[in-house]
Motif scaffolding. Sequence first.
Motif, PDB file in Angstrom:
ATOM      1  N   UNK A  30      -2.586   2.792  -4.149  1.00  0.00           N
ATOM      2  CA  UNK A  30      -1.582   2.285  -3.231  1.00  0.00           C
ATOM      3  C   UNK A  30      -0.377   1.787  -3.985  1.00  0.00           C
ATOM      4  N   UNK A  31       0.675   1.515  -3.214  1.00  0.00           N
ATOM      5  CA  UNK A  31       1.916   1.084  -3.826  1.00  0.00           C
ATOM      6  C   UNK A  31       2.760   0.380  -2.778  1.00  0.00           C
ATOM      7  N   UNK A  32       3.461  -0.659  -3.188  1.00  0.00           N
ATOM      8  CA  UNK A  32       4.390  -1.366  -2.315  1.00  0.00           C
ATOM      9  C   UNK A  32       5.782  -1.229  -2.904  1.00  0.00           C
ATOM     10  N   UNK A  33       6.758  -0.940  -2.070  1.00  0.00           N
ATOM     11  CA  UNK A  33       8.127  -0.733  -2.545  1.00  0.00           C
ATOM     12  C   UNK A  33       9.116  -1.133  -1.465  1.00  0.00           C
ATOM     13  N   UNK A  34      10.217  -1.752  -1.878  1.00  0.00           N
ATOM     14  CA  UNK A  34      11.334  -2.042  -0.996  1.00  0.00           C
ATOM     15  C   UNK A  34      12.447  -1.079  -1.385  1.00  0.00           C
ATOM     16  N   UNK A  35      12.886  -0.274  -0.412  1.00  0.00           N
ATOM     17  CA  UNK A  35      13.948   0.705  -0.642  1.00  0.00           C
ATOM     18  C   UNK A  35      15.058   0.439   0.367  1.00  0.00           C
ATOM     19  N   UNK A  36      16.225   0.061  -0.142  1.00  0.00           N
ATOM     20  CA  UNK A  36      17.373  -0.237   0.715  1.00  0.00           C
ATOM     21  C   UNK A  36      16.987  -1.147   1.882  1.00  0.00           C
ATOM     22  N   UNK A  37      16.348  -2.258   1.562  1.00  0.00           N
ATOM     23  CA  UNK A  37      15.915  -3.291   2.503  1.00  0.00           C
ATOM     24  C   UNK A  37      14.822  -2.834   3.471  1.00  0.00           C
ATOM     25  N   UNK A  38      14.280  -1.662   3.279  1.00  0.00           N
ATOM     26  CA  UNK A  38      13.148  -1.183   4.076  1.00  0.00           C
ATOM     27  C   UNK A  38      11.883  -1.332   3.238  1.00  0.00           C
ATOM     28  N   UNK A  39      10.829  -1.835   3.868  1.00  0.00           N
ATOM     29  CA  UNK A  39       9.584  -2.105   3.170  1.00  0.00           C
ATOM     30  C   UNK A  39       8.585  -0.981   3.435  1.00  0.00           C
ATOM     31  N   UNK A  40       7.920  -0.552   2.354  1.00  0.00           N
ATOM     32  CA  UNK A  40       6.978   0.563   2.435  1.00  0.00           C
ATOM     33  C   UNK A  40       5.675   0.225   1.726  1.00  0.00           C
ATOM     34  N   UNK A  41       4.586   0.653   2.342  1.00  0.00           N
ATOM     35  CA  UNK A  41       3.285   0.663   1.690  1.00  0.00           C
ATOM     36  C   UNK A  41       2.845   2.120   1.681  1.00  0.00           C
ATOM     37  N   UNK A  42       2.579   2.633   0.491  1.00  0.00           N
ATOM     38  CA  UNK A  42       2.086   4.002   0.334  1.00  0.00           C
ATOM     39  C   UNK A  42       0.599   3.908  -0.001  1.00  0.00           C
ATOM     40  N   UNK A  43      -0.225   4.677   0.711  1.00  0.00           N
ATOM     41  CA  UNK A  43      -1.676   4.595   0.551  1.00  0.00           C
ATOM     42  C   UNK A  43      -2.247   5.980   0.284  1.00  0.00           C
ATOM     43  N   UNK A  44      -3.131   6.067  -0.678  1.00  0.00           N
ATOM     44  CA  UNK A  44      -3.818   7.309  -0.984  1.00  0.00           C
ATOM     45  C   UNK A  44      -4.660   7.713   0.228  1.00  0.00           C
ATOM     46  N   UNK A  45      -4.359   8.852   0.804  1.00  0.00           N
ATOM     47  CA  UNK A  45      -5.044   9.303   2.027  1.00  0.00           C
ATOM     48  C   UNK A  45      -6.491   9.718   1.762  1.00  0.00           C
ATOM     49  N   UNK A  46      -6.879   9.871   0.501  1.00  0.00           N
ATOM     50  CA  UNK A  46      -8.241  10.283   0.170  1.00  0.00           C
ATOM     51  C   UNK A  46      -9.232   9.112   0.186  1.00  0.00           C
ATOM     52  N   UNK A  47      -8.731   7.902   0.348  1.00  0.00           N
ATOM     53  CA  UNK A  47      -9.605   6.728   0.359  1.00  0.00           C
ATOM     54  C   UNK A  47     -10.338   6.622   1.689  1.00  0.00           C
ATOM     55  N   UNK A  48     -11.497   5.976   1.662  1.00  0.00           N
ATOM     56  CA  UNK A  48     -12.213   5.763   2.915  1.00  0.00           C
ATOM     57  C   UNK A  48     -11.555   4.623   3.703  1.00  0.00           C
ATOM     58  N   UNK A  49     -12.006   4.433   4.925  1.00  0.00           N
ATOM     59  CA  UNK A  49     -11.408   3.441   5.835  1.00  0.00           C
ATOM     60  C   UNK A  49     -11.408   2.030   5.254  1.00  0.00           C
ATOM     61  N   UNK A  50     -12.503   1.635   4.609  1.00  0.00           N
ATOM     62  CA  UNK A  50     -12.616   0.284   4.072  1.00  0.00           C
ATOM     63  C   UNK A  50     -11.658   0.067   2.900  1.00  0.00           C
ATOM     64  N   UNK A  51     -11.546   1.090   2.032  1.00  0.00           N
ATOM     65  CA  UNK A  51     -10.606   0.990   0.920  1.00  0.00           C
ATOM     66  C   UNK A  51      -9.164   0.960   1.426  1.00  0.00           C
ATOM     67  N   UNK A  52      -8.869   1.746   2.442  1.00  0.00           N
ATOM     68  CA  UNK A  52      -7.510   1.744   3.010  1.00  0.00           C
ATOM     69  C   UNK A  52      -7.155   0.366   3.550  1.00  0.00           C
ATOM     70  N   UNK A  53      -8.096  -0.256   4.281  1.00  0.00           N
ATOM     71  CA  UNK A  53      -7.852  -1.605   4.815  1.00  0.00           C
ATOM     72  C   UNK A  53      -7.579  -2.580   3.681  1.00  0.00           C
ATOM     73  N   UNK A  54      -8.383  -2.482   2.622  1.00  0.00           N
ATOM     74  CA  UNK A  54      -8.233  -3.369   1.484  1.00  0.00           C
ATOM     75  C   UNK A  54      -6.901  -3.133   0.771  1.00  0.00           C
ATOM     76  N   UNK A  55      -6.547  -1.888   0.578  1.00  0.00           N
ATOM     77  CA  UNK A  55      -5.282  -1.558  -0.085  1.00  0.00           C
ATOM     78  C   UNK A  55      -4.110  -2.100   0.729  1.00  0.00           C
TER      79      UNK A  55
END
Length: 171
Positions: A46-71
């Motif tokens: 996963x990754x968190x980034x602010x781009x031109x005042x917009x906030x983004x969380x990028x998450x690996x789609x291959x993770x299971x549901x529990x890992x996605x929630x945690x990320x």
Amino acid sequence: MTITSEYIHKAAKSLLDRCKTREPFKIARELGINVWWRNDFVKLKGMYKVIERNRFIFVNSKLDEYERRLIIAHELGHDALHREIAKNGAMQELAFYDMKSRPEYEANVFAADILLDDDEVIELAEGGYDERQIASWLCVDINLLMIKMNEMNKRGYKFNISHTPRGNFLS
């Protein structure tokens, strides 16, 4: 400003009160944070980034549901606690949950407060369940539960913790 455990706990509680849910994806949506699923991440979770005042969380789609929630919960911690750092560069989770990195530990504490209710942890612990059983029941990694219980001990609880969280439990 020094970020304390008490500050993190209050920030997470405030967010939970505002959003009225513990579901990280719903919280992100409520806050206007864009969550993008990425299928091109290899080691990156996963990754968190602010781009031109917009906030983004990028998450690996291959993770299971529990890992996605945690990320997502972890990245919400970066949003709440480290937005200024993220404006200067993405906060990438390669060595995810590196306890040697203060921002990563703080985001872990925030994620633990988002995903785990104090009262549920207390009830299960008082019911005689061990750490592994509690983690399983609450659908979280035992290391995140240990972070939660350690932080609750700082607030006056008296958990007898036998397990030390691994710093790289999701890497």
